[in-house]
Motif scaffolding. Sequence first.
Motif, mmCIF file in Angstrom:
data_model
loop_
_atom_site.group_PDB
_atom_site.id
_atom_site.type_symbol
_atom_site.label_atom_id
_atom_site.label_comp_id
_atom_site.label_asym_id
_atom_site.label_seq_id
_atom_site.Cartn_x
_atom_site.Cartn_y
_atom_site.Cartn_z
ATOM 1 N N LEU A 1 -19.722 6.908 28.534
ATOM 2 C CA LEU A 1 -18.944 7.089 27.414
ATOM 3 C C LEU A 1 -17.663 6.750 27.522
ATOM 4 N N ARG A 2 -16.944 6.202 26.541
ATOM 5 C CA ARG A 2 -15.617 6.014 26.626
ATOM 6 C C ARG A 2 -14.856 7.434 26.196
ATOM 7 N N SER A 3 -13.831 7.842 26.713
ATOM 8 C CA SER A 3 -13.326 9.212 26.673
ATOM 9 C C SER A 3 -11.792 9.216 26.725
ATOM 10 N N TYR A 4 -11.312 10.210 26.347
ATOM 11 C CA TYR A 4 -9.928 10.484 26.657
ATOM 12 C C TYR A 4 -9.692 11.533 27.762
ATOM 13 N N GLN A 5 -8.880 11.262 28.671
ATOM 14 C CA GLN A 5 -8.629 11.981 29.927
ATOM 15 C C GLN A 5 -7.074 12.505 29.884
ATOM 16 N N GLY A 6 -6.491 13.485 30.481
ATOM 17 C CA GLY A 6 -5.229 13.586 30.536
ATOM 18 C C GLY A 6 -5.096 14.835 31.690
ATOM 19 N N LYS A 7 -4.177 15.528 31.894
ATOM 20 C CA LYS A 7 -3.765 16.751 32.511
ATOM 21 C C LYS A 7 -4.455 17.765 31.856
ATOM 22 N N GLN A 8 -4.867 18.944 32.784
ATOM 23 C CA GLN A 8 -5.643 19.936 32.393
ATOM 24 C C GLN A 8 -6.936 19.675 31.411
ATOM 25 N N VAL A 9 -7.296 18.446 31.631
ATOM 26 C CA VAL A 9 -8.738 18.538 30.971
ATOM 27 C C VAL A 9 -9.583 18.644 31.989
ATOM 28 N N ASP A 10 -10.754 19.510 31.548
ATOM 29 C CA ASP A 10 -11.557 20.089 32.287
ATOM 30 C C ASP A 10 -12.395 18.863 32.900
ATOM 31 N N PRO A 11 -12.380 18.817 34.332
ATOM 32 C CA PRO A 11 -13.230 17.794 34.854
ATOM 33 C C PRO A 11 -14.643 18.019 34.934
ATOM 34 N N GLN A 12 -15.047 19.180 34.606
ATOM 35 C CA GLN A 12 -16.382 19.519 34.620
ATOM 36 C C GLN A 12 -16.891 19.262 33.010
ATOM 37 N N ALA A 13 -15.967 18.977 32.326
ATOM 38 C CA ALA A 13 -16.440 18.651 30.879
ATOM 39 C C ALA A 13 -15.457 17.322 30.517
ATOM 40 N N PRO A 14 -16.095 16.197 31.054
ATOM 41 C CA PRO A 14 -15.038 15.101 30.645
ATOM 42 C C PRO A 14 -15.270 14.429 29.284
ATOM 43 N N PHE A 15 -16.116 14.795 28.581
ATOM 44 C CA PHE A 15 -16.124 14.186 27.373
ATOM 45 C C PHE A 15 -15.426 15.238 26.109
ATOM 46 N N VAL A 16 -14.710 16.357 26.524
ATOM 47 C CA VAL A 16 -13.701 16.895 25.517
ATOM 48 C C VAL A 16 -12.789 16.141 25.271
ATOM 49 N N SER A 17 -12.270 15.933 24.137
ATOM 50 C CA SER A 17 -11.384 15.269 23.705
ATOM 51 C C SER A 17 -10.323 16.570 23.618
ATOM 52 N N PRO A 18 -9.265 16.754 24.241
ATOM 53 C CA PRO A 18 -8.670 17.975 24.435
ATOM 54 C C PRO A 18 -7.581 18.252 23.176
ATOM 55 N N GLY B 1 -17.043 10.206 21.059
ATOM 56 C CA GLY B 1 -16.385 11.469 21.281
ATOM 57 C C GLY B 1 -14.834 11.422 21.350
ATOM 58 N N MET B 2 -14.248 10.127 21.083
ATOM 59 C CA MET B 2 -12.865 9.904 21.219
ATOM 60 C C MET B 2 -12.148 10.400 19.966
ATOM 61 N N ALA B 3 -12.098 11.791 19.765
ATOM 62 C CA ALA B 3 -11.424 12.606 18.750
ATOM 63 C C ALA B 3 -11.140 14.065 19.114
ATOM 64 N N GLY B 4 -10.024 14.491 18.826
ATOM 65 C CA GLY B 4 -9.587 15.904 19.305
ATOM 66 C C GLY B 4 -8.802 16.762 18.380
ATOM 67 N N ALA B 5 -8.518 17.797 18.331
ATOM 68 C CA ALA B 5 -8.046 18.910 17.500
ATOM 69 C C ALA B 5 -6.415 18.783 17.968
ATOM 70 N N LEU B 6 -5.528 18.672 16.704
ATOM 71 C CA LEU B 6 -4.333 18.551 16.803
ATOM 72 C C LEU B 6 -3.544 19.818 15.962
ATOM 73 N N ILE B 7 -3.067 20.783 16.465
ATOM 74 C CA ILE B 7 -2.594 21.999 15.678
ATOM 75 C C ILE B 7 -1.226 22.101 15.674
ATOM 76 N N ILE B 8 -0.577 21.935 14.678
ATOM 77 C CA ILE B 8 0.807 22.334 14.486
ATOM 78 C C ILE B 8 1.078 24.155 14.144
ATOM 79 N N ARG B 9 1.741 24.527 15.190
ATOM 80 C CA ARG B 9 1.871 25.950 14.942
ATOM 81 C C ARG B 9 3.164 26.311 14.447
#
Length: 676
Positions: free
Chosen positions: A104-121, A230-238
């Motif tokens: 699958l096409r996915s987002y990857q970056g630093k601190q993305v869990d390599p064992q969970a590669p389809f999680v959009s961080p 799965g190319m979607a992820g949470a964006l939280i402004i705190r």
Amino acid sequence: MTRFSRAQPRMRLAAPALLLSTCCCAVLAWPGIVAAQTGPSRVVADPPRLQLIRKAARPSAGPQLEALALPAATSHEASLDLNVVYTDGQIWNPATQRFDKVKLRSYQGKQVDPQAPFVSPLLEVKPGDTIRIRLNNQLPPFNNMPVSDPGDANCAAPPSANTPHCFNGTNLHTHGLWVNPAGNGDNVLLSINPGISFEYEYNIPSDHPAGTFWYHTHRHGSTALQVASGMAGALIIRGDRPPTTTAPGDLDTLLTSSTSESVKERVLVLQQIQYACRDANGVIKRNADKTYKCDPTDVGGVKNYDDFTPTSWATSGRYTSINGQVLPWFDDARAGRLERWRLIHGGIRDTVHLQLRKLKPFAPSPQALKAADQSAFVAENCTGDPVPLFAVAADGLTTAAATATPSTVLQPGYRWDLLLNFPEAGTYCVMDLSVQSSASVSQLPTSRQLLGLVRVGAGTAVVPSPSAYLTNQLVALATTNMPAATRDLVVADLRNGLKLNRFVPHATVTNDEVTGSQFLAFNIVVGASPPLFQVNGRSFEPGRVDRILTIGNVDEWVLRSDLASHPFHIHVNPFQIVRILDPNGKDVSGPDAVDDWGGTVDPQYRGLKGTWKDTLWVKNGGKGGRYTLFVRTRYERYIGDFVLHCHILDHEDQGMMQHIRIALPGADNQGVGHSH
């Protein structure tokens, strides 16, 4: 849009076994479940956080000041890399009790869990931050793709702008943020093609509301296909701004654990990854019941638009996931503890009607449930009273009060922040309830589904009532967390119907502010071949600006859908709901309104009057039953081009979108389509 500066009167699709072990036979010893679970244990955790690289706010200060050992201030500038890649992995399938291999096409970056590669961080930022995201499109070009995968087919010269195309072209949209839409801001009119890197710069205003937002790909022609991968992820402004006597504050400052009260926060991304396996001719493989089939040697993917239809999600047999987990467990819950659920609908094709009920004692394990059998399981076993849910934010924007509801409807693109207390220890069902046909993306009545289970440990009994119990919790938090100048005001509001007046980020749009009007109607011309997906009688056309709006103006928009129902989303500026009229002209948006047109009660509009949102379901009840929605919006600060569209994303890809421009007064309207 009135901001803080103005005074006021993903998918964790990686197989869970990779997260814990390769054990495929874990036995659950939790209360209420007596059957063994054949399959790995899955526990919901927040999506992994993207690593932001921040610079020190001030340079080295020299030996005299360095001797003072002053800590370096935190910079408001941060950067990160986000790579778009093809990723091999596997997804747990409860129906077959094994993993399906996927690519699958996915987002990857630093601190993305390599064992969970389809999680959009998860991306967490603060008001006033400048975030630079270098988007690196590392997907292969068309000439490097196998025949079975269209990849970048027709990217250079599609048959039509509204024919799905350029599947490996991409871009980035920060859904709901109030930021610049032009240049390298939140610009979705760009195509970042394979092999190209582009740096987006999001200058988040210091007066931006804190809240729950999200990000996803938005390249016209491939948006639905990539989000469905799965190319979607949470964006939280705190936020850390308490309310003052002249300006509202961030709800985060109230909902912070204190010595007397503990607050558990969960960031929950709901997604519908519609992967399929195909035969040698590229046809989707199906079981006898028409659900998708993947044999052990197959590799599934989301490769084309040939099965994005109103009923395709239900017939696929796939599962709505929570942070990528299929039928997961929620852990670390206890009776009477305040929880804040930040819910994000990051799917494209199915309505989610969320409710929590206690699982009856000695219920069988649901872990091997086929999707088609879930409704019967829910009816038989999820039989306790609904856990009261209190909505405190819609689409990231704090509401005027914490509104009690037994269930919450999420359409694609929606976010709801909910407060809840589990009344007693035990196991609870997290369910997707049925909805009437006009309330559903599919335009058919939906069946009940089980999304997950919550294990609740012993704690404090919720007495005398959920509302009174929550009031006492919030008052205790306010007494500890609020500054002296506003503490009594916040407490008084809470005791007067759980009001949150001191945290609402935008002032109500008054009648005398309104300077103009806009009209919008969604429609599908089904007699055409292919069908035409339209806004105001026209399909999207690149280069044509459909509306020019004037900076500083305030418009009232009238929204309608002439065929089926559609979630309306507009970029940049949110809107306030004024009223929603059913086909008989009854306002169904009030706090006690009942929307029963057609004979079935639909709860999703109740209490929306006065609420601020950026995405809103525009309902057509069928048989001529068109609803009429009135919303108001201010055009502040930003000029530039952006879009509005239906958030059923394959509708958007096929033309249900308009090109909008906010311009200075006196801008040339030549060539602009009429808005009425």
